[in-house]
Design a protein around this motif. Structure first.
Motif, short mmCIF file in Angstrom:
data_model
loop_
_atom_site.label_atom_id
_atom_site.label_comp_id
_atom_site.label_asym_id
_atom_site.label_seq_id
_atom_site.Cartn_x
_atom_site.Cartn_y
_atom_site.Cartn_z
N TRP A 131 0.84 -1.21 0.00
CA TRP A 131 0.00 0.00 0.00
C TRP A 131 0.88 1.25 0.00
CZ3 TRP A 131 -1.25 4.63 2.07
CH2 TRP A 131 -2.53 5.15 1.83
N ASN A 186 9.62 11.69 2.97
CA ASN A 186 9.48 13.15 2.85
C ASN A 186 10.15 13.80 4.06
OD1 ASN A 186 8.56 15.79 3.05
ND2 ASN A 186 6.45 15.31 2.46
N CYS A 193 7.96 22.56 3.60
CA CYS A 193 8.70 21.83 2.56
C CYS A 193 9.23 22.73 1.45
CB CYS A 193 7.83 20.72 1.99
SG CYS A 193 7.14 19.67 3.27
N ARG A 238 1.06 3.92 -3.16
CA ARG A 238 0.50 5.27 -3.03
C ARG A 238 1.55 6.37 -2.93
NH1 ARG A 238 -5.36 5.06 -1.81
NH2 ARG A 238 -5.75 2.87 -2.18
N THR A 239 2.78 5.98 -2.50
CA THR A 239 3.77 7.05 -2.22
C THR A 239 5.14 6.82 -2.85
OG1 THR A 239 4.72 6.03 -0.22
CG2 THR A 239 2.70 7.33 0.07
N GLN A 258 -5.64 14.33 0.49
CA GLN A 258 -6.11 14.57 -0.88
C GLN A 258 -6.05 16.05 -1.25
OE1 GLN A 258 -9.75 12.41 -1.48
NE2 GLN A 258 -8.73 10.46 -1.13
N TYR A 307 -2.50 16.76 -2.02
CA TYR A 307 -2.19 16.15 -3.32
C TYR A 307 -2.67 17.06 -4.46
CZ TYR A 307 -1.63 12.45 -6.78
OH TYR A 307 -1.23 11.70 -7.85
N ILE A 351 2.89 12.23 -6.92
CA ILE A 351 2.87 13.68 -7.15
C ILE A 351 3.95 14.04 -8.18
CG2 ILE A 351 3.38 15.94 -6.09
CD1 ILE A 351 1.99 14.97 -3.55
N GLY A 385 -2.36 7.44 7.97
CA GLY A 385 -2.52 8.30 6.79
C GLY A 385 -1.39 9.30 6.62
N PHE A 437 6.77 10.45 6.32
CA PHE A 437 7.86 11.37 6.67
C PHE A 437 9.13 10.69 7.19
CE2 PHE A 437 3.87 13.76 6.98
CZ PHE A 437 4.16 14.82 6.15
N1 COA Z 1 -2.10 1.79 4.87
C1 COA Z 1 -3.21 1.17 4.45
N2 COA Z 1 -4.36 1.83 4.23
C2 COA Z 1 -4.37 3.16 4.42
C3 COA Z 1 -3.22 3.86 4.86
C4 COA Z 1 -2.05 3.11 5.09
N3 COA Z 1 -0.91 3.68 5.49
N4 COA Z 1 -3.53 5.17 4.97
C5 COA Z 1 -4.82 5.30 4.62
N5 COA Z 1 -5.33 4.08 4.30
C6 COA Z 1 -6.69 3.74 3.87
C7 COA Z 1 -7.71 4.76 4.32
O1 COA Z 1 -8.15 4.50 5.64
C8 COA Z 1 -8.78 4.57 3.29
O2 COA Z 1 -9.53 3.43 3.64
P1 COA Z 1 -11.13 3.38 3.38
O3 COA Z 1 -11.28 3.51 1.90
O4 COA Z 1 -11.50 2.06 3.93
O5 COA Z 1 -11.68 4.56 4.11
C9 COA Z 1 -8.02 4.24 2.01
O6 COA Z 1 -6.74 3.78 2.45
C10 COA Z 1 -7.85 5.43 1.11
O7 COA Z 1 -7.42 6.54 1.91
P2 COA Z 1 -7.10 7.93 1.27
O8 COA Z 1 -6.69 8.87 2.34
O9 COA Z 1 -8.27 8.32 0.38
O10 COA Z 1 -5.86 7.53 0.36
P3 COA Z 1 -5.16 8.35 -0.75
O11 COA Z 1 -5.25 7.61 -2.02
O12 COA Z 1 -5.58 9.78 -0.76
O13 COA Z 1 -3.65 8.26 -0.29
C11 COA Z 1 -2.00 9.71 0.69
C12 COA Z 1 -3.26 8.89 0.92
C13 COA Z 1 -1.65 10.42 1.98
C14 COA Z 1 -0.89 8.76 0.29
C15 COA Z 1 -2.28 10.73 -0.47
O14 COA Z 1 -3.45 11.46 -0.21
C16 COA Z 1 -1.16 11.68 -0.66
O15 COA Z 1 -0.07 11.32 -1.08
N6 COA Z 1 -1.35 13.00 -0.36
C17 COA Z 1 -0.29 13.97 -0.38
C18 COA Z 1 0.33 14.02 0.99
C19 COA Z 1 1.66 14.72 1.02
O16 COA Z 1 2.47 14.55 0.14
N7 COA Z 1 1.87 15.52 2.07
C20 COA Z 1 3.07 16.25 2.28
C21 COA Z 1 3.19 17.36 1.32
S1 COA Z 1 4.60 18.31 1.61
#
Ligand code: COA
Length: 308
Positions: free
Chosen positions: A32, A265, A113, A36-37, A201, A204, A241, A153, A158
């Motif tokens: 996961w 990060n 950042c 996602r990252t 989100q 993002y 991103i 989340g 980080f």
């Molecule tokens: N492991 C497994 N599942 C996780 C999880 C993790 N670490 N974190 C969240 N989830 C779950 C959530 O609970 C959610 O479950 P649900 O559908 O049952 O409610 C599902 O995954 C989707 O969560 P969501 O928050 O919508 O995921 P996302 O696709 O938006 O990805 C991030 C989350 C944080 C990776 C993404 O939003 C992101 O990269 N955002 C930018 C953050 C960033 O870069 N910040 C710093 C900027 S300087």
């Protein structure tokens, strides 16, 4: 009058926390987090051994040495950080003392950042005005101290570390474009005595919409096309991103070096640590056109184009 980077340095804490380590304390998976990252591991400080000051000082020492200078040659120390242990004195003054650079002016910049990039722009202003000759810009963070380790989340994103560079006057110009969206600030917050809260989100969307725009703005200012850029050294927030920014600019992903897989990060330390790794590995060489871009809490953002 322009500026150039004379030397770079970086420092990471020894302890590495992998995604598999995180799986022992939170409901997540390596798959996961990577999907996602793009992150596989991050470095974190332990106990009181490493602080933002010790990491920043080590990175600064390496940058000064790479520049072929001594601490007594530095006129100004700018430290970008949003994780200072103390409100007072600022980290820049602590690093000044640790370096034995008593002649240097010193202050901190809190722009999360985008902090290192904004620090570089401040250095450029002072150098161009003739106020200072050699400026040390440091990005140093111990984000692990302000995150909520039970929040899957945000905690997965980080890491801790520090990067630095020494900049001096030269003929080659650095061009900057900076901005902020204070109204969006609630998306990424950390109050005193509290931990980071984030609307992932919203952050993002902000990053993927704003960063291509500010990069295009800085290229237009410099009279350059994206195709003339050799490398984009972006804040390492998230591989998705970075991929989306590359698409937005219609540039090949190969021009976007990353180290996020191993360090996560590191907020204001991300850009200077990556820059240092690329320079030391010979992956950035003199004469290349480099774009740096940062974005984060504030919301702050900025980009710069330079000839290395
Ligand atoms: N492991 C497994 N599942 C996780 C999880 C993790 N670490 N974190 C969240 N989830 C779950 C959530 O609970 C959610 O479950 P649900 O559908 O049952 O409610 C599902 O995954 C989707 O969560 P969501 O928050 O919508 O995921 P996302 O696709 O938006 O990805 C991030 C989350 C944080 C990776 C993404 O939003 C992101 O990269 N955002 C930018 C953050 C960033 O870069 N910040 C710093 C900027 S300087």
């Amino acid at each position: 009058m322009g500026i150039k980077i004379l030397g770079t340095g970086s420092a990471l804490p020894e302890k590495v926390v992998t995604n598999f380590d995180l799986m022992k304390t939170m409901d997540t998976s390596d798959e996961w987090i990577r999907e996602r990252t793009g992150i596989g591991a991050r470095h974190v400080v332990t106990g009181s051994f490493d602080t933002e000051t010790t990491l920043g000082t080590n990175a600064a020492r390496r940058a000064i040495e790479a520049a072929g200078l001594l601490a007594c040659d530095i006129d100004l120390i700018l430290v970008a950080t949003c994780t200072a242990d103390d409100r007072l004195p600022c980290v820049a003054c602590k690093i000044q003392a640790a370096l034995g650079a008593g002649q240097a002016a010193a202050f901190d910049i809190n722009a999360a950042c985008a902090g290192f990039l904004i620090g570089l722009s401040v250095a450029e202003g002072y150098l161009s005005s003739g106020a200072f000759a050699n400026v040390l810009v440091v990005g140093t963070e111990t984000v692990s101290k302000i995150i909520d380790w039970s929040d899957r989340g945000s905690a997965i994103l980080f890491g801790d570390g520090a990067g630095a560079c020494v900049v001096t006057r030269s003929d080659s110009a650095f061009t900057f474009a900076l901005g902020a969206d204070g109204e969006g600030g609630d998306a990424l917050r950390c109050s005193h005595n509290s931990t980071v809260t984030m609307d992932g989100q919203a952050v993002y969307r902000f990053a993927t919409r704003t960063v291509p725009k500010v990069i295009n703005e800085v290229l237009a200012k410099a009279g350059m096309k994206a195709s003339e850029v050799d490398k984009y050294v972006l804040h390492q927030a998230n591989m998705r991103i970075i991929g989306s920014i590359a698409k937005g600019l219609k540039e090949p992903i190969e021009k976007f070096p990353t180290n996020i897989e191993n360090v996560g990060n590191m907020s204001s330390a991300s850009i200077p640590v990556l820059l240092d790794e690329l320079v030391r590995d010979g992956k950035i060489v003199a004469g290349e056109k480099i774009v740096l871009a940062g974005f984060g809490a504030g919301l702050t953002y900025g980009a710069c184009v330079m000839e290395y």
